[in-house]
Write an enzyme that holds these catalytic residues in place. Structure first.
Site, PDB file in Angstrom:
ATOM      1  N   GLN A  52       0.799  -1.221   0.000  1.00 51.95           N
ATOM      2  CA  GLN A  52       0.000   0.000   0.000  1.00 51.95           C
ATOM      3  C   GLN A  52       0.839   1.282   0.000  1.00 51.95           C
ATOM      4  OE1 GLN A  52      -2.673  -1.862   3.212  1.00 51.95           O
ATOM      5  NE2 GLN A  52      -4.061  -0.491   2.169  1.00 51.95           N
ATOM      6  N   ASP A  85       2.139   0.742  -8.293  1.00 52.57           N
ATOM      7  CA  ASP A  85       3.476   0.879  -8.904  1.00 52.57           C
ATOM      8  C   ASP A  85       4.351   1.908  -8.180  1.00 52.57           C
ATOM      9  OD1 ASP A  85       2.509  -0.920 -10.700  1.00 52.57           O
ATOM     10  OD2 ASP A  85       2.749   0.345 -12.494  1.00 52.57           O
ATOM     11  N   ARG A 110       4.031  -0.727  13.014  1.00 53.60           N
ATOM     12  CA  ARG A 110       3.638  -2.010  12.441  1.00 53.60           C
ATOM     13  C   ARG A 110       3.691  -1.895  10.926  1.00 53.60           C
ATOM     14  NH1 ARG A 110      -1.682  -3.815  10.664  1.00 53.60           N
ATOM     15  NH2 ARG A 110      -1.685  -6.075  10.392  1.00 53.60           N
ATOM     16  N   HIS A 155       1.007  -9.563   4.267  1.00 59.32           N
ATOM     17  CA  HIS A 155      -0.085  -8.593   4.216  1.00 59.32           C
ATOM     18  C   HIS A 155      -0.599  -8.578   2.768  1.00 59.32           C
ATOM     19  CE1 HIS A 155      -1.883  -4.989   6.477  1.00 59.32           C
ATOM     20  NE2 HIS A 155      -2.535  -5.061   5.335  1.00 59.32           N
ATOM     21  N   GLU A 200      -5.285 -10.224   8.529  1.00 62.68           N
ATOM     22  CA  GLU A 200      -6.691 -10.385   8.129  1.00 62.68           C
ATOM     23  C   GLU A 200      -6.936 -11.555   7.184  1.00 62.68           C
ATOM     24  OE1 GLU A 200      -8.535  -6.782   6.751  1.00 62.68           O
ATOM     25  OE2 GLU A 200      -7.959  -5.633   8.511  1.00 62.68           O
ATOM     26  N   ASN A 343      -7.934  -6.197  14.141  1.00 63.77           N
ATOM     27  CA  ASN A 343      -8.238  -5.017  13.322  1.00 63.77           C
ATOM     28  C   ASN A 343      -9.735  -4.772  13.362  1.00 63.77           C
ATOM     29  OD1 ASN A 343      -5.566  -5.153  12.627  1.00 63.77           O
ATOM     30  ND2 ASN A 343      -5.890  -5.519  10.440  1.00 63.77           N
ATOM     31  N   TYR A 345     -12.936  -1.784  12.317  1.00 64.89           N
ATOM     32  CA  TYR A 345     -13.315  -0.511  11.679  1.00 64.89           C
ATOM     33  C   TYR A 345     -14.751  -0.078  11.935  1.00 64.89           C
ATOM     34  CZ  TYR A 345      -8.843  -0.566   9.330  1.00 64.89           C
ATOM     35  OH  TYR A 345      -7.498  -0.556   9.102  1.00 64.89           O
ATOM     36  N   GLU A 416      -5.016  -2.515  13.924  1.00 66.16           N
ATOM     37  CA  GLU A 416      -5.519  -1.498  12.991  1.00 66.16           C
ATOM     38  C   GLU A 416      -6.845  -0.971  13.495  1.00 66.16           C
ATOM     39  OE1 GLU A 416      -5.986  -2.599   8.832  1.00 66.16           O
ATOM     40  OE2 GLU A 416      -4.041  -3.620   8.837  1.00 66.16           O
TER      41      GLU A 416
END
Ligand SMILES: *[C@@H]1O[C@H](CO)[C@@H](O)[C@H](O)[C@H]1NC(C)=O
Ligand SMILES: *[C@@H]1O[C@H](CO)[C@@H](O)[C@H](O)[C@H]1NC(C)=O
Ligand SMILES: *[C@@H]1O[C@H](CO)[C@@H](O)[C@H](O)[C@H]1NC(C)=O
Ligand SMILES: *[C@@H]1O[C@H](CO)[C@@H](O)[C@H](O)[C@H]1NC(C)=O
Ligand SMILES: *[C@@H]1O[C@H](CO)[C@@H](O)[C@H](O)[C@H]1NC(C)=O
Length: 524
Positions: A52, A85, A110, A155, A200, A343, A345, A416
């Site tokens: 990411q 990219d 992390r 990940h 996850e 994690n 949200y 997270e």
């Protein structure tokens, strides 16, 4: 981070509405509990993931990950036709990243290693010198300024060479994951003392193997998604046991796993069928991973085993779509974690259903038999899937600890938690989100006795958000993706988080929103 669906950009309107909701500080909020502070041994950090942020997809001898390969072939996968990219170009700008982490005042970072950056072909016959050097330098630079890296091995960026062989549906890939982990422990175990194997697994298997919201987009619903679950659990345990035997005696580190969970709220808490639906959802989405590792008995939960067996039989399969562990495997998985990475949200609303228009048959959704809704009176500052409901966090933390007794001895680390918007630096919504969710963590610690020992905000800076591309932003720092320098700028939420970390308290008035909350939303 995950995203439940690819949504059009309707965010502008939402942000306007949500700004009106604004941060804490309005009348009616009970501030008593804000007097709680985070215990001395509670750790604060910030999270990222290699794919990411790094970019440099073909530099330094890196092999392709399945995300590189898939997004190059299918640019329409993301709404902005973007890929990883260049991303935030952290491969080149890591020294600046480290300064940003320092400014937050957190002592933990992390992050993840890109498997194909270290092993271009996924296998340990070919270790990239440059890849190995990159992470060594990064870890050493972090340690020089007293920031401890916590490192995730997987990940989601599976090397393409191994995805071509079936990825996690191929049991032999477990061997290659073990080999990769051994390379990482050998290279970095002298200075890295906390590892997580997987990030996850539920999102990865459900959205990537069962559906096409994430790469590898296999749409192998009901079959491949359980193979993924099964072999990921085994892979995790293999690495944990290998570390225990070969490295722990002298490296003395810890190994855990990061699971993800939404909170499941019954539509009507007084209706037994809604309560059962909420429990079914948690069993099929969270406990399917947590029970084999963290329960006293191990193996899949009875509910999950029976449900998938029943459905498979009805559907004419001559074997259950959920594979079986051997007794030896059950023992190897049971207790294979030194901490529970969680994690979280958002919260969804649960009620029973035998079929919904968007479900496939067979599938995890269909097996679960639960209609998943949102409460649209809750704020929704960014992507369609993320409504803001802080009390769900406290309930989830309680659920996790109540169901897994070993969590009284080993800690929960929140690996997270965060919120997305369109990327404005005056991010009052994110300030409020972190204040309110962290407040729930304080309540869970002080009023419920939940053994939570750390919190990592998602995320250090704006990044590539998987199937949302760069359309939604989670960062404490803004990244100007249009500038060649990928300029980073702190948002208000960075200042606010730094204040929480420094004072170990939440000051709801530290950052004053420009507009008073127009409607009462007292979820404290
Ligand atoms: C919390 O702190 C405020 C300000 O110091 C104080 O007025 C209030 O009495 C405290 N509340 C509790 C419950 O201790
Ligand atoms: C090792 O990886 C490098 C860099 O991607 C590649 O050029 C080389 O061919 C690989 N070597 C082997 C033996 O596969
Ligand atoms: C190894 O990876 C490199 C770089 O992606 C590629 O050029 C090479 O063909 C691969 N070798 C094998 C044996 O797969
Ligand atoms: C939705 O949220 C509103 C406002 O918090 C609450 O009154 C209502 O009970 C919620 N509905 C459900 C199904 O949770
Ligand atoms: C599976 O089927 C059996 C026999 O019909 C039933 O008793 C049991 O409740 C079912 N289990 C689940 C979880 O659906």
């Amino acid at each position: 981070m995950r995203s439940a669906s690819r949504v059009a950009l309707f965010g502008a309107l939402l942000v306007t509405l949500c700004l009106l909701r604004s941060a804490g500080g309005s009348a009616g909020v009970d501030f008593r509990a804000s007097n709680y502070s985070f215990p001395d041994d509670f750790i604060f950090g910030v999270s990222t993931a290699a794919f990411q942020i790094e970019g440099a997809w073909n530099e330094g001898g890196k092999g392709e990950s399945m995300w590189d390969t898939y997004l190059h072939k299918n640019p329409q996968f993301t709404p902005d036709r973007s890929n990883g990219d260049v991303a935030a170009d952290s491969y080149h700008k890591y020294m600046e990243d480290i300064q940003m982490i320092q400014k937050l005042g957190v002592k933990y970072y992390r992050m993840s290693i890109s498997w194909p950056r270290l092993l271009p072909n996924g296998t340990d016959n070919n270790i990239s010198r440059e890849g190995a050097m990159y992470y060594r330098t990064l870890f050493e630079e972090l340690l020089k300024v007293n920031i401890t890296p916590i490192v995730t091995l997987f990940h989601w960026d599976m090397p393409t060479a191994l995805m071509d062989l079936g990825g996690w549906t191929n049991p032999k890939v477990m061997d290659y994951f073990e080999d990769y982990a051994r390379v990482a422990f050998n290279l970095y175990g002298d200075i890295i003392k906390t590892w997580t194997t997987l990030n996850e697994p539920h999102q990865h298997c459900y959205n990537g193997y069962g559906l096409d919201y994430f790469v590898p987009a296999l749409m192998s619903h009901g079959v491949g998604e359980y193979l993924c679950t099964h072999y990921l659990l085994l892979s995790h345990a293999r690495v944990y046991r290998m570390y225990e035997k070969e490295f722990r005696p002298y490296q003395k580190g810890k190994v855990g796993i990061t699971l993800d969970a939404f909170w499941a709220k019954p539509r009507d808490a007084n209706k037994a069928e809604d309560v059962l639906a909420a429990n079914a959802y948690l069993h099929m989405h969270l406990d399917i991973y947590a029970h084999p590792i963290f329960s006293d008995v191990g193996d899949y939960p009875t509910f999950v085993r029976e449900r998938v067996n029943n459905m498979s039989l009805e559907q004419g399969f001559s074997r259950s779509r959920l594979p079986y562990f051997t007794d030896e495997e059950i023992l190897a998985i049971k207790g294979s974690a030194d901490f529970f990475g969680l994690n979280h949200y958002t919260t969804f609303i649960m009620s029973p259903s035998s079929m919904e228009p968007k479900w496939n048959v067979p599938s995890l959704d269909h097996d679960t038999g639960v209609k998943v809704d949102q409460n649209l009176t809750w704020p929704r500052p960014g992507p369609e899937w993320l409504t803001v409901y802080p009390p769900g966090f406290r309930q989830l933390l309680n659920y996790v600890q109540d169901n897994y007794r070993m969590l009284r001895d080993i800690p929960i680390l929140i690996t997270e938690n965060g919120m997305a918007d369109l990327g404005q630096t005056e991010d009052y919504e994110r300030v409020a989100y972190f204040n309110d969710y962290l407040h729930q963590v304080l309540l869970a610690i002080h009023e419920d006795g939940v053994n939570v020992k750390g919190y990592f905000a998602w995320t250090l800076m704006d990044d590539f958000e998987w199937s949302d591309g760069y359309t939604f932003k989670f960062g404490l720092y803004k990244v100007d993706f249009d500038s060649p320098e990928k300029t980073r700028t702190p948002k208000l939420s960075a200042k606010n988080y730094a204040n929480i970390v420094r004072t170990r308290r939440i000051d709801f008035n530290y950052i004053k929103p420009p507009i008073i909350r127009p409607f009462q939303f007292n979820y404290l």
